[in-house]
Design a protein around this motif. Sequence first.
Motif, PDB file in Angstrom:
ATOM      1  N   ARG A  15       0.835  -1.203   0.000  1.00 31.99           N
ATOM      2  CA  ARG A  15       0.000   0.000   0.000  1.00 31.99           C
ATOM      3  C   ARG A  15       0.871   1.255   0.000  1.00 31.99           C
ATOM      4  O   ARG A  15       0.586   2.229  -0.707  1.00 31.99           O
ATOM      5  CB  ARG A  15      -0.929  -0.011   1.216  1.00 31.99           C
ATOM      6  N   PHE A  16       1.939   1.235   0.798  1.00 31.68           N
ATOM      7  CA  PHE A  16       2.847   2.380   0.850  1.00 31.68           C
ATOM      8  C   PHE A  16       3.548   2.584  -0.484  1.00 31.68           C
ATOM      9  O   PHE A  16       3.609   3.707  -1.014  1.00 31.68           O
ATOM     10  CB  PHE A  16       3.857   2.178   1.976  1.00 31.68           C
ATOM     11  N   LEU A  17       4.095   1.521  -1.057  1.00 35.68           N
ATOM     12  CA  LEU A  17       4.863   1.650  -2.290  1.00 35.68           C
ATOM     13  C   LEU A  17       3.984   2.049  -3.468  1.00 35.68           C
ATOM     14  O   LEU A  17       4.375   2.883  -4.294  1.00 35.68           O
ATOM     15  CB  LEU A  17       5.584   0.335  -2.588  1.00 35.68           C
ATOM     16  N   VAL A  18       2.792   1.454  -3.549  1.00 37.55           N
ATOM     17  CA  VAL A  18       1.893   1.786  -4.657  1.00 37.55           C
ATOM     18  C   VAL A  18       1.439   3.245  -4.567  1.00 37.55           C
ATOM     19  O   VAL A  18       1.373   3.957  -5.580  1.00 37.55           O
ATOM     20  CB  VAL A  18       0.694   0.821  -4.662  1.00 37.55           C
ATOM     21  N   GLY A  19       1.123   3.705  -3.360  1.00 43.31           N
ATOM     22  CA  GLY A  19       0.750   5.104  -3.212  1.00 43.31           C
ATOM     23  C   GLY A  19       1.880   6.052  -3.500  1.00 43.31           C
ATOM     24  O   GLY A  19       1.667   7.185  -3.937  1.00 43.31           O
ATOM     25  N   LEU A  20       3.107   5.596  -3.309  1.00 46.45           N
ATOM     26  CA  LEU A  20       4.276   6.448  -3.529  1.00 46.45           C
ATOM     27  C   LEU A  20       4.487   6.739  -5.008  1.00 46.45           C
ATOM     28  O   LEU A  20       4.914   7.842  -5.378  1.00 46.45           O
ATOM     29  CB  LEU A  20       5.513   5.764  -2.947  1.00 46.45           C
ATOM     30  N   VAL A  21       4.196   5.782  -5.872  1.00 49.74           N
ATOM     31  CA  VAL A  21       4.458   5.965  -7.302  1.00 49.74           C
ATOM     32  C   VAL A  21       3.205   6.338  -8.077  1.00 49.74           C
ATOM     33  O   VAL A  21       3.271   6.531  -9.300  1.00 49.74           O
ATOM     34  CB  VAL A  21       5.075   4.684  -7.910  1.00 49.74           C
ATOM     35  N   ALA A  22       2.061   6.442  -7.404  1.00 50.48           N
ATOM     36  CA  ALA A  22       0.827   6.813  -8.110  1.00 50.48           C
ATOM     37  C   ALA A  22       0.963   8.220  -8.683  1.00 50.48           C
ATOM     38  O   ALA A  22       1.373   9.150  -7.996  1.00 50.48           O
ATOM     39  CB  ALA A  22      -0.357   6.746  -7.154  1.00 50.48           C
ATOM     40  N   GLY A  23       0.633   8.368  -9.937  1.00 45.76           N
ATOM     41  CA  GLY A  23       0.701   9.672 -10.577  1.00 45.76           C
ATOM     42  C   GLY A  23       2.054  10.050 -11.121  1.00 45.76           C
ATOM     43  O   GLY A  23       2.215  11.164 -11.628  1.00 45.76           O
ATOM     44  N   MET A  24       3.053   9.154 -11.042  1.00 46.16           N
ATOM     45  CA  MET A  24       4.354   9.460 -11.611  1.00 46.16           C
ATOM     46  C   MET A  24       4.253   9.524 -13.140  1.00 46.16           C
ATOM     47  O   MET A  24       3.496   8.773 -13.750  1.00 46.16           O
ATOM     48  CB  MET A  24       5.386   8.411 -11.199  1.00 46.16           C
ATOM     49  N   SER A  25       5.037  10.417 -13.725  1.00 47.87           N
ATOM     50  CA  SER A  25       4.869  10.707 -15.151  1.00 47.87           C
ATOM     51  C   SER A  25       5.683   9.793 -16.063  1.00 47.87           C
ATOM     52  O   SER A  25       5.572   9.912 -17.281  1.00 47.87           O
ATOM     53  CB  SER A  25       5.254  12.170 -15.430  1.00 47.87           C
ATOM     54  N   SER A  26       6.501   8.892 -15.529  1.00 51.13           N
ATOM     55  CA  SER A  26       7.235   7.954 -16.368  1.00 51.13           C
ATOM     56  C   SER A  26       7.780   6.834 -15.488  1.00 51.13           C
ATOM     57  O   SER A  26       7.780   6.925 -14.255  1.00 51.13           O
ATOM     58  CB  SER A  26       8.388   8.641 -17.119  1.00 51.13           C
ATOM     59  N   HIS A  64      10.749   8.108 -13.395  1.00 46.17           N
ATOM     60  CA  HIS A  64      10.351   8.836 -12.191  1.00 46.17           C
ATOM     61  C   HIS A  64      10.006   7.853 -11.068  1.00 46.17           C
ATOM     62  O   HIS A  64      10.411   8.043  -9.914  1.00 46.17           O
ATOM     63  CB  HIS A  64       9.152   9.732 -12.485  1.00 46.17           C
ATOM     64  N   SER A  65       9.253   6.814 -11.404  1.00 47.28           N
ATOM     65  CA  SER A  65       8.861   5.835 -10.388  1.00 47.28           C
ATOM     66  C   SER A  65      10.080   5.104  -9.832  1.00 47.28           C
ATOM     67  O   SER A  65      10.170   4.860  -8.625  1.00 47.28           O
ATOM     68  CB  SER A  65       7.871   4.819 -10.989  1.00 47.28           C
ATOM     69  N   LEU A  66      11.026   4.766 -10.702  1.00 42.30           N
ATOM     70  CA  LEU A  66      12.206   4.042 -10.248  1.00 42.30           C
ATOM     71  C   LEU A  66      13.028   4.889  -9.281  1.00 42.30           C
ATOM     72  O   LEU A  66      13.505   4.391  -8.248  1.00 42.30           O
ATOM     73  CB  LEU A  66      13.057   3.634 -11.451  1.00 42.30           C
ATOM     74  N   ALA A  67      13.205   6.182  -9.581  1.00 38.65           N
ATOM     75  CA  ALA A  67      13.969   7.048  -8.690  1.00 38.65           C
ATOM     76  C   ALA A  67      13.309   7.171  -7.327  1.00 38.65           C
ATOM     77  O   ALA A  67      13.978   7.167  -6.292  1.00 38.65           O
ATOM     78  CB  ALA A  67      14.139   8.434  -9.331  1.00 38.65           C
ATOM     79  N   VAL A  68      11.980   7.246  -7.305  1.00 36.62           N
ATOM     80  CA  VAL A  68      11.262   7.344  -6.026  1.00 36.62           C
ATOM     81  C   VAL A  68      11.428   6.062  -5.222  1.00 36.62           C
ATOM     82  O   VAL A  68      11.641   6.091  -3.997  1.00 36.62           O
ATOM     83  CB  VAL A  68       9.780   7.662  -6.285  1.00 36.62           C
ATOM     84  N   LEU A  69      11.343   4.914  -5.867  1.00 39.38           N
ATOM     85  CA  LEU A  69      11.476   3.641  -5.147  1.00 39.38           C
ATOM     86  C   LEU A  69      12.891   3.451  -4.622  1.00 39.38           C
ATOM     87  O   LEU A  69      13.078   2.900  -3.525  1.00 39.38           O
ATOM     88  CB  LEU A  69      11.092   2.482  -6.076  1.00 39.38           C
ATOM     89  N   ARG A  70      13.896   3.873  -5.367  1.00 40.81           N
ATOM     90  CA  ARG A  70      15.266   3.777  -4.844  1.00 40.81           C
ATOM     91  C   ARG A  70      15.436   4.683  -3.628  1.00 40.81           C
ATOM     92  O   ARG A  70      16.146   4.339  -2.672  1.00 40.81           O
ATOM     93  CB  ARG A  70      16.264   4.160  -5.935  1.00 40.81           C
ATOM     94  N   GLY A  71      14.806   5.849  -3.650  1.00 42.92           N
ATOM     95  CA  GLY A  71      14.836   6.698  -2.471  1.00 42.92           C
ATOM     96  C   GLY A  71      14.141   6.065  -1.287  1.00 42.92           C
ATOM     97  O   GLY A  71      14.588   6.194  -0.144  1.00 42.92           O
ATOM     98  N   ALA A  72      13.037   5.346  -1.535  1.00 43.36           N
ATOM     99  CA  ALA A  72      12.358   4.636  -0.454  1.00 43.36           C
ATOM    100  C   ALA A  72      13.240   3.533   0.111  1.00 43.36           C
ATOM    101  O   ALA A  72      13.243   3.287   1.327  1.00 43.36           O
ATOM    102  CB  ALA A  72      11.041   4.060  -0.964  1.00 43.36           C
ATOM    103  N   GLN A  73      13.982   2.857  -0.754  1.00 41.38           N
ATOM    104  CA  GLN A  73      14.928   1.847  -0.270  1.00 41.38           C
ATOM    105  C   GLN A  73      15.939   2.458   0.686  1.00 41.38           C
ATOM    106  O   GLN A  73      16.231   1.908   1.754  1.00 41.38           O
ATOM    107  CB  GLN A  73      15.650   1.201  -1.456  1.00 41.38           C
ATOM    108  N   ALA A  74      16.491   3.607   0.295  1.00 40.99           N
ATOM    109  CA  ALA A  74      17.489   4.259   1.149  1.00 40.99           C
ATOM    110  C   ALA A  74      16.857   4.735   2.453  1.00 40.99           C
ATOM    111  O   ALA A  74      17.464   4.617   3.530  1.00 40.99           O
ATOM    112  CB  ALA A  74      18.116   5.436   0.402  1.00 40.99           C
ATOM    113  N   GLY A  75      15.641   5.269   2.396  1.00 43.87           N
ATOM    114  CA  GLY A  75      14.987   5.725   3.611  1.00 43.87           C
ATOM    115  C   GLY A  75      14.671   4.595   4.562  1.00 43.87           C
ATOM    116  O   GLY A  75      14.845   4.719   5.780  1.00 43.87           O
TER     117      GLY A  75
END
Length: 446
Positions: free
Chosen positions: A259-270, A273-284
């Motif tokens: 639920r957290f990951l799907v909401g994080l990438v919802a609305g990403m434009s490519s 963009h989604s991959l960069a956000v998920l890598r940031g979530a990994q680091a966080g």
Amino acid sequence: MVSLARDILVALGKQPAAVVSSRIGTAAMWQAATAWLAAAGIGRLVVLRAHRLPQRALARLPQLAADARVALTVVWHAPPPPSWETALPAATICLSRQVAEAVAVARRPGPGAAPVVTGERREQKDQALSHVLSQALPSLPDSEAPWFCADAQRLLQREDFCRAEVLYDYGGDAVCAFASAVAGQLDRPLAECCRQFRARDEARLAEGGPTSRATAREPGLWEVPSWERVRARWAALLSPPEPAASPQVQECDRRSLVRFLVGLVAGMSSRAHSLAVLRGAQAGLLRHGLHLRLPGRPERWSGPGFTDPPVTSPLAEQIRSRVVDPVHACAVAALLVTGLRPALLGLMRLSNLAPDAAMLSSYLPFRIDYLVPEWGRDLFAAARVHAAGHHPGDGPLLSRGIGRTGQILADTARQCGLRLRPAMLAPGLEGWHVQARCWLKESPQA
């Protein structure tokens, strides 16, 4: 009579050519107009030159207003009829002979639902993120956190790297709330676990040994000249063991994680963009002692945030303007929002859609809540109104817009000018979000 329904659909933003070429009957045309009116949250409908309408079309307007929950204002540019009750049966009539007064009444808020927020009116709290989402990104490196930023800085131009870094930081900053929620589901509070990790790091650092995060103070790390050896050492320190291999490692609740990951990438434009956000979530998550493992080869990922084309505001308007049938339009939007196979989309019921059309839930392989971007929620709301009129109760939501083999869905996509990847319409592997795992090393000895 059908001409008036077509005029209403064109006034709602449909392309005239799409409305005229739509192969639906008169009753279905009026039902589509009702669904789109209700989904758009329009409070008042004004019909000019009503004296030129045929009696059947004029009598149909009160039913449209009642079904869509809109207030109806009819402007009569001619002498009044012999009986208003005959011209507008089943309607509560309030006559006004002053044009100015009638216009003022028409401008008052009607009894309709709250308007749906579209992409043009969507406000972004983070202006930097909003700017980055509107900019294109090149292909990003496949590296996982924490060496993703280092690889991106070496491979990308400065402007592209700055955009990727904004998305990376956004994913990392969004982790804190999720980490706190996950900690409440485990036996050991997250703060205590993090304190134990820090205590272990300080003890190992005092002894000259490696720490759990391989900080720059670690003796000998930067003495290794080979980048491959450095990468291997990071991987050995940061890779989480499988739960079966270590009983001291707890796997986080998959439903909360997805639920957290799907909401994080919802609305990403490519996809980038989604991959960069998920890598940031990994680091966080790593900073909280949580290890997020995503499947390899991101270029082959499917699922929310990695559909092609992405669900942007212009794409939602493209679907909205070219498709008359609300269920068909929603089926295409649901495919792009969730990345689910057409067979699974056909199982969706009315109860799977949240009351505000902000969430679409699937129960395979477990419950997954897919966040619908604000600019596409009226597509789902219109489909619910239309489907509920045909199937009272908890009836099917999307099956009529998909077809037995997904052919209706493919035809609707072509009508919208969308080029879907063949893999999106055929059975395939599970999406990236279903394969994601997250573990917390509960013990400092783990």
